[in-house]
Motif scaffolding. Structure first.
Motif, PDB file in Angstrom:
ATOM      1  N   MET A  23      14.083 -46.103  37.793  1.00 20.60           N
ATOM      2  CA  MET A  23      13.836 -45.048  36.828  1.00 20.60           C
ATOM      3  C   MET A  23      13.162 -43.863  37.519  1.00 20.60           C
ATOM      4  O   MET A  23      12.403 -44.049  38.480  1.00 20.60           O
ATOM      5  CB  MET A  23      12.933 -45.561  35.704  1.00 20.60           C
ATOM      6  N   PRO A  24      13.445 -42.648  37.084  1.00 20.46           N
ATOM      7  CA  PRO A  24      12.824 -41.483  37.722  1.00 20.46           C
ATOM      8  C   PRO A  24      11.328 -41.439  37.458  1.00 20.46           C
ATOM      9  O   PRO A  24      10.827 -42.016  36.499  1.00 20.46           O
ATOM     10  CB  PRO A  24      13.536 -40.300  37.042  1.00 20.46           C
ATOM     11  N   ASP A  25      10.629 -40.733  38.326  1.00 18.46           N
ATOM     12  CA  ASP A  25       9.199 -40.515  38.118  1.00 18.46           C
ATOM     13  C   ASP A  25       9.007 -39.746  36.811  1.00 18.46           C
ATOM     14  O   ASP A  25       9.575 -38.660  36.622  1.00 18.46           O
ATOM     15  CB  ASP A  25       8.618 -39.714  39.285  1.00 18.46           C
ATOM     16  N   THR A  26       8.231 -40.300  35.913  1.00 15.32           N
ATOM     17  CA  THR A  26       8.099 -39.728  34.565  1.00 15.32           C
ATOM     18  C   THR A  26       7.598 -38.295  34.591  1.00 15.32           C
ATOM     19  O   THR A  26       8.177 -37.399  33.962  1.00 15.32           O
ATOM     20  CB  THR A  26       7.151 -40.589  33.709  1.00 15.32           C
ATOM     21  N   ARG A  27       6.536 -38.027  35.315  1.00 16.70           N
ATOM     22  CA  ARG A  27       5.945 -36.691  35.329  1.00 16.70           C
ATOM     23  C   ARG A  27       6.927 -35.648  35.865  1.00 16.70           C
ATOM     24  O   ARG A  27       7.121 -34.589  35.261  1.00 16.70           O
ATOM     25  CB  ARG A  27       4.658 -36.690  36.167  1.00 16.70           C
ATOM     26  N   ALA A  28       7.567 -35.949  36.996  1.00 21.49           N
ATOM     27  CA  ALA A  28       8.493 -35.000  37.608  1.00 21.49           C
ATOM     28  C   ALA A  28       9.726 -34.792  36.727  1.00 21.49           C
ATOM     29  O   ALA A  28      10.216 -33.665  36.566  1.00 21.49           O
ATOM     30  CB  ALA A  28       8.905 -35.483  38.996  1.00 21.49           C
ATOM     31  N   PHE A  29      10.231 -35.888  36.136  1.00 22.02           N
ATOM     32  CA  PHE A  29      11.421 -35.797  35.293  1.00 22.02           C
ATOM     33  C   PHE A  29      11.157 -34.931  34.068  1.00 22.02           C
ATOM     34  O   PHE A  29      11.930 -34.021  33.748  1.00 22.02           O
ATOM     35  CB  PHE A  29      11.852 -37.203  34.866  1.00 22.02           C
ATOM     36  N   LEU A  30      10.050 -35.176  33.378  1.00 21.19           N
ATOM     37  CA  LEU A  30       9.739 -34.415  32.177  1.00 21.19           C
ATOM     38  C   LEU A  30       9.465 -32.953  32.493  1.00 21.19           C
ATOM     39  O   LEU A  30       9.765 -32.069  31.689  1.00 21.19           O
ATOM     40  CB  LEU A  30       8.548 -35.042  31.453  1.00 21.19           C
ATOM     41  N   GLU A  31       8.913 -32.677  33.655  1.00 21.26           N
ATOM     42  CA  GLU A  31       8.667 -31.291  34.036  1.00 21.26           C
ATOM     43  C   GLU A  31       9.992 -30.544  34.212  1.00 21.26           C
ATOM     44  O   GLU A  31      10.125 -29.387  33.794  1.00 21.26           O
ATOM     45  CB  GLU A  31       7.842 -31.229  35.320  1.00 21.26           C
ATOM     46  N   GLU A  32      10.981 -31.197  34.805  1.00 25.73           N
ATOM     47  CA  GLU A  32      12.301 -30.569  34.953  1.00 25.73           C
ATOM     48  C   GLU A  32      12.939 -30.340  33.587  1.00 25.73           C
ATOM     49  O   GLU A  32      13.562 -29.302  33.339  1.00 25.73           O
ATOM     50  CB  GLU A  32      13.205 -31.443  35.817  1.00 25.73           C
ATOM     51  N   VAL A  33      12.804 -31.308  32.697  1.00 23.56           N
ATOM     52  CA  VAL A  33      13.351 -31.162  31.350  1.00 23.56           C
ATOM     53  C   VAL A  33      12.691 -29.989  30.636  1.00 23.56           C
ATOM     54  O   VAL A  33      13.359 -29.170  30.006  1.00 23.56           O
ATOM     55  CB  VAL A  33      13.148 -32.462  30.544  1.00 23.56           C
ATOM     56  N   ARG A  34      11.375 -29.896  30.748  1.00 23.11           N
ATOM     57  CA  ARG A  34      10.649 -28.799  30.101  1.00 23.11           C
ATOM     58  C   ARG A  34      11.164 -27.446  30.573  1.00 23.11           C
ATOM     59  O   ARG A  34      11.363 -26.527  29.782  1.00 23.11           O
ATOM     60  CB  ARG A  34       9.156 -28.925  30.385  1.00 23.11           C
ATOM     61  N   ARG A  35      11.406 -27.302  31.874  1.00 24.21           N
ATOM     62  CA  ARG A  35      11.884 -26.027  32.409  1.00 24.21           C
ATOM     63  C   ARG A  35      13.297 -25.708  31.929  1.00 24.21           C
ATOM     64  O   ARG A  35      13.670 -24.544  31.793  1.00 24.21           O
ATOM     65  CB  ARG A  35      11.863 -26.053  33.937  1.00 24.21           C
TER      66      ARG A  35
END
Length: 286
Positions: A23-35
Motif C-alpha cells: 500500500m502507498p505511504d498514507t501521508r504522501a498519497f493523500l498529499e498528492e490527492v489533495r493537490r
C-alpha cells in the motif's frame, strides 16, 4: 483476486500469483490527492455534455408520488465556472423550437447581466477576480483535509484500474471556516482514488447530521441521507462526472415532507471551443 483463483485453480505453489503490491505511504498519497482535487465546475469549462436527470418523490410508506425526467444539453457559459443547462426533453417529450428559443433568450440575458457587473475590469483585475475564486475553492479542499480523519482502508479495482479506498469522518470539535467545509463536515463515508492518477473515482457519503437547504434553510435534509458520486476517465486524459445520486428524507417547516431520490447521469462529452466541437470518448471498459 477471485477471478484469478477461478481461472487457475490447480497452479502449483511455485506458479502462484506474486504478492500484492504494498500500500502507498498514507501521508504522501493523500498529499498528492489533495493537490489534484478540483471542482467539476472548473474541469467542465472546456466541454459540452448531456445530463439525464431523474427525480422521484416518495411518501412516508415508500410509495412513488411522482417521477420527473429531464434531459439537458450542457454548455460552458461566458462567465468562468458557470454552465448553461439547456433543457431539451421533459418526461419523454421534446421541447418545441419556441420553448428552446425562450430558454436561450433568458440565458443570454442572464449572461449579459453577469458580464455587465464586471464591464469596467481591466485584464489584471479580471485575472485577480478569477484567481480569487480559485483560491476560495482551494481553501475548501485544504480545510477538508484538516477537518476529516482520512484513513487508507485497502485497494480495489474499478473499471480495470487499481483504486485506493479511503474512509473519512469529521474530527470531533473541529470548527470549519469555509461555507463548503461546513456542509462537508456533516458527511462521513468512503472514497476511491485512482492509484495511478491520484484522482477521485467514486464517493459514497452519509449525512450524520441534518442539513438545511434553500436560500433561508427552510427545508432540511435528514440525518441518514446518502450520496453517491462516480467519475470516469475520458479520452484517456481527464476525469469527468459519470453519475450522481442522492436519497433521503426532507422536512419543511419541521414537518416531514417526503423522501427524495435524485439521479443525474452524464455522457456525450465533447471538447468545446468557439465554432469547434471535438468528440471525447470514454476509455475502454468505462
Amino acid at each position: 483476486m477471485v477471478l484469478c483463483l477461478l481461472g487457475a485453480p490447480s497452479l502449483a505453489p511455485a506458479q502462484s500469483a506474486s504478492a500484492p503490491a504494498p500500500m502507498p505511504d498514507t501521508r504522501a498519497f493523500l498529499e498528492e490527492v489533495r493537490r489534484n482535487l478540483a471542482s467539476d465546475e472548473s474541469l467542465l469549462e472546456n466541454y459540452t455534455f448531456s445530463e439525464q436527470y431523474t427525480e422521484r418523490r416518495l411518501d412516508g410508506s415508500g410509495g412513488v408520488k411522482s417521477v420527473k425526467q429531464e434531459l439537458f444539453e450542457v454548455y460552458p457559459s461566458v462567465e468562468p465556472g458557470k454552465v448553461y443547462r439547456r433543457l431539451v426533453v421533459r418526461d419523454g417529450k421534446k421541447l418545441t423550437e419556441q420553448e428552446l428559443a425562450e430558454q436561450d433568450k433568458k440565458h443570454e440575458a442572464k449572461s449579459e447581466r453577469r458580464l455587465s457587473r464586471h464591464a469596467g475590469e481591466d485584464e489584471e483585475e479580471r485575472r485577480a477576480r478569477l484567481e480569487g475564486d480559485t483560491e476560495k475553492e482551494r481553501e475548501v479542499v485544504d480545510e477538508v483535509f484538516k477537518m476529516d480523519d482520512i484513513r487508507v482502508a485497502g485497494r480495489e479495482v474499478i473499471d480495470g484500474r487499481p483504486a485506493i479506498v479511503v474512509t473519512f469522518t469529521p474530527k470531533p470539535g473541529y470548527k470549519p471556516v469555509t461555507k463548503g467545509a461546513k456542509v462537508i463536515q456533516k458527511l462521513d463515508g468512503r472514497a476511491w482514488i485512482d492509484e495511478q492518477d491520484k484522482q477521485l473515482v467514486r464517493l459514497e457519503g452519509r449525512l450524520i447530521e441534518n442539513v438545511g437547504v434553500g436560500p433561508i434553510k427552510l427545508a432540511r435534509l435528514q440525518k441518514g441521507a446518502t450520496a453517491y458520486f462516480q467519475r470516469r476517465k475520458v479520452n484517456d486524459e481527464i476525469w469527468l462526472p459519470a453519475e450522481a445520486r442522492f436519497a433521503g428524507a426532507a422536512k419543511v417547516f419541521l414537518v416531514f415532507g417526503e423522501r427524495l431520490e435524485l439521479q443525474s447521469r452524464y455522457s456525450d462529452y465533447k471538447k468545446f471551443s468557439v465554432g469547434t466541437e471535438e468528440s471525447v470518448t470514454e476509455t475502454p471498459g468505462n
